[in-house]
Design a protein around this motif. Sequence first.
Motif, PDB file in Angstrom:
ATOM      1  N   ASN A   1      -7.151 -20.308  35.656  1.00 27.98           N
ATOM      2  CA  ASN A   1      -6.155 -20.613  34.619  1.00 27.98           C
ATOM      3  C   ASN A   1      -5.240 -19.412  34.374  1.00 27.98           C
ATOM      4  O   ASN A   1      -4.014 -19.539  34.314  1.00 27.98           O
ATOM      5  CB  ASN A   1      -6.853 -20.971  33.300  1.00 27.98           C
ATOM      6  CG  ASN A   1      -7.451 -22.368  33.301  1.00 27.98           C
ATOM      7  OD1 ASN A   1      -7.038 -23.229  34.061  1.00 27.98           O
ATOM      8  ND2 ASN A   1      -8.433 -22.578  32.445  1.00 27.98           N
ATOM      9  N   THR A   2      -5.857 -18.241  34.232  1.00 28.34           N
ATOM     10  CA  THR A   2      -5.094 -17.016  33.990  1.00 28.34           C
ATOM     11  C   THR A   2      -4.194 -16.695  35.172  1.00 28.34           C
ATOM     12  O   THR A   2      -3.036 -16.298  35.007  1.00 28.34           O
ATOM     13  CB  THR A   2      -6.052 -15.840  33.721  1.00 28.34           C
ATOM     14  OG1 THR A   2      -6.838 -16.140  32.567  1.00 28.34           O
ATOM     15  CG2 THR A   2      -5.291 -14.550  33.480  1.00 28.34           C
TER      16      THR A   2
ATOM     17  N   ALA B   1     -13.080 -21.313  36.302  1.00 26.89           N
ATOM     18  CA  ALA B   1     -11.884 -22.020  35.857  1.00 26.89           C
ATOM     19  C   ALA B   1     -10.972 -21.134  35.014  1.00 26.89           C
ATOM     20  O   ALA B   1      -9.756 -21.128  35.192  1.00 26.89           O
ATOM     21  CB  ALA B   1     -12.278 -23.261  35.065  1.00 26.89           C
ATOM     22  N   ALA B   2     -11.563 -20.346  34.100  1.00 30.05           N
ATOM     23  CA  ALA B   2     -10.750 -19.512  33.221  1.00 30.05           C
ATOM     24  C   ALA B   2      -9.964 -18.477  34.020  1.00 30.05           C
ATOM     25  O   ALA B   2      -8.810 -18.171  33.703  1.00 30.05           O
ATOM     26  CB  ALA B   2     -11.627 -18.812  32.187  1.00 30.05           C
ATOM     27  N   THR B   3     -10.585 -17.938  35.060  1.00 30.47           N
ATOM     28  CA  THR B   3      -9.904 -16.952  35.902  1.00 30.47           C
ATOM     29  C   THR B   3      -8.724 -17.575  36.627  1.00 30.47           C
ATOM     30  O   THR B   3      -7.643 -16.984  36.718  1.00 30.47           O
ATOM     31  CB  THR B   3     -10.883 -16.358  36.926  1.00 30.47           C
ATOM     32  OG1 THR B   3     -12.006 -15.812  36.236  1.00 30.47           O
ATOM     33  CG2 THR B   3     -10.225 -15.270  37.752  1.00 30.47           C
TER      34      THR B   3
ATOM     35  N   THR C   1     -15.137 -30.033  38.294  1.00 32.28           N
ATOM     36  CA  THR C   1     -14.641 -29.715  36.942  1.00 32.28           C
ATOM     37  C   THR C   1     -13.538 -30.676  36.526  1.00 32.28           C
ATOM     38  O   THR C   1     -13.496 -31.125  35.370  1.00 32.28           O
ATOM     39  CB  THR C   1     -14.131 -28.269  36.879  1.00 32.28           C
ATOM     40  OG1 THR C   1     -15.186 -27.385  37.271  1.00 32.28           O
ATOM     41  CG2 THR C   1     -13.680 -27.913  35.469  1.00 32.28           C
TER      42      THR C   1
ATOM     43  N   LYS D   1     -10.929 -28.091  30.762  1.00 30.18           N
ATOM     44  CA  LYS D   1     -11.134 -26.690  31.159  1.00 30.18           C
ATOM     45  C   LYS D   1     -10.029 -26.191  32.076  1.00 30.18           C
ATOM     46  O   LYS D   1      -9.832 -24.987  32.213  1.00 30.18           O
ATOM     47  CB  LYS D   1     -12.473 -26.533  31.890  1.00 30.18           C
ATOM     48  CG  LYS D   1     -13.669 -26.342  30.994  1.00 30.18           C
ATOM     49  CD  LYS D   1     -14.881 -26.000  31.834  1.00 30.18           C
ATOM     50  CE  LYS D   1     -16.091 -25.748  30.943  1.00 30.18           C
ATOM     51  NZ  LYS D   1     -17.284 -25.403  31.751  1.00 30.18           N
TER      52      LYS D   1
ATOM     53  N   GLN E   1      -6.277 -25.702  33.180  1.00 27.64           N
ATOM     54  CA  GLN E   1      -4.875 -25.675  32.763  1.00 27.64           C
ATOM     55  C   GLN E   1      -3.972 -25.675  33.996  1.00 27.64           C
ATOM     56  O   GLN E   1      -2.889 -25.113  33.994  1.00 27.64           O
ATOM     57  CB  GLN E   1      -4.631 -24.437  31.896  1.00 27.64           C
ATOM     58  CG  GLN E   1      -5.433 -24.450  30.611  1.00 27.64           C
ATOM     59  CD  GLN E   1      -5.437 -23.106  29.920  1.00 27.64           C
ATOM     60  OE1 GLN E   1      -4.518 -22.309  30.102  1.00 27.64           O
ATOM     61  NE2 GLN E   1      -6.469 -22.845  29.135  1.00 27.64           N
TER      62      GLN E   1
ATOM     63  N   GLY F   1     -16.024 -15.129  37.119  1.00 27.09           N
ATOM     64  CA  GLY F   1     -15.230 -16.111  36.385  1.00 27.09           C
ATOM     65  C   GLY F   1     -15.354 -17.479  37.008  1.00 27.09           C
ATOM     66  O   GLY F   1     -16.358 -17.811  37.589  1.00 27.09           O
TER      67      GLY F   1
END
Length: 321
Positions: A75-76, A71-73, A99, A106, A108, A69
């Motif tokens: 974020n979660t 950034a998304a990881t 980033t 991207k 959060q 992962g």
Amino acid sequence: MKKRIAALVTAGVLALSMLTGCGSKQESWKVTCPWAPSGVAAMVSQKAAAKSPDYSDNKITLVAEAVKGDAATVNTWVSSTKANDKELVFAGEGLFAITETLDPAKLQFSYDDFEFVENLYSSVFVLSADSSLNLKNLDDLEAYVKAGNPVSVAVNGATGSEAFLAAALFGSMGAGDQLKLTPYQSAAEAAQAVAKGETNFAVSHQSQILETYQQGGVDVVCAFDDKAIENGPFVGVEGVGSKGYPFFRNRCFVMARKGTDAAKVAELKELYDKILADQEMVEWLNDTMLLEVDTMTEDDVKAHIENVKSIVEQYKDIVAG
């Protein structure tokens, strides 16, 4: 009668041990590495986790988890954890500086969503060159660039740390217009590309270019640091900072969720510091991974992030177009 007394004593001891166990404050903290599961950070995290029982007085056990992962990881992770959850996560300049500058949508989260625990390690990237070019140091590299020769560099990802280090070095030398960055899916692939003749140069972790270097396919020209490398197979390789070129080290910050109890954060930092001072750990980092122990304060972290941001701002047109 004696048997009955013995049985009562045994029962009492067992009851006491159970009560002691119930009163134990041992905690298991999961440490998420949101990058390549077989990458450098994941390997170091696993090693640190294995060492954690030796230094926590049975109070804290670190459990390493590596997932694919980025950034998304994170974020979660931020959205699903709360202060004082038994969760830690890694973040670094890739998220907080690169980033955040190139594609802030991207993210959060911001740095303010975390409590800094410790820097897990420090990696000094190196620039390798096809051995047929016969470039041994920065003077040779400057002459090569000045002569207008082609500059193609293998990097891990189109906008990763390696890409910005290459852009900063060759851009500072006046070769920004002739620089061609060739992104690969992994750092290991990028490191091998130069020996295969796919590029003239590569930017990589030292450990990822070592085998190719030992086989004679490449020369390691310089290191992205303020001084020459002091240990390992590349000892003596010049640091670009010694000639005034911009650079940054790759670092890996252990983070807790914002609002986690300050005493617990301090306890976790103390645990990591003890692990990173372990002689076996130090030798493994230095000799096997070609990394350095580099414990930091939060002020150090913020200064590092700002330095990387300034480099990204200056050279983003070369990297991102």
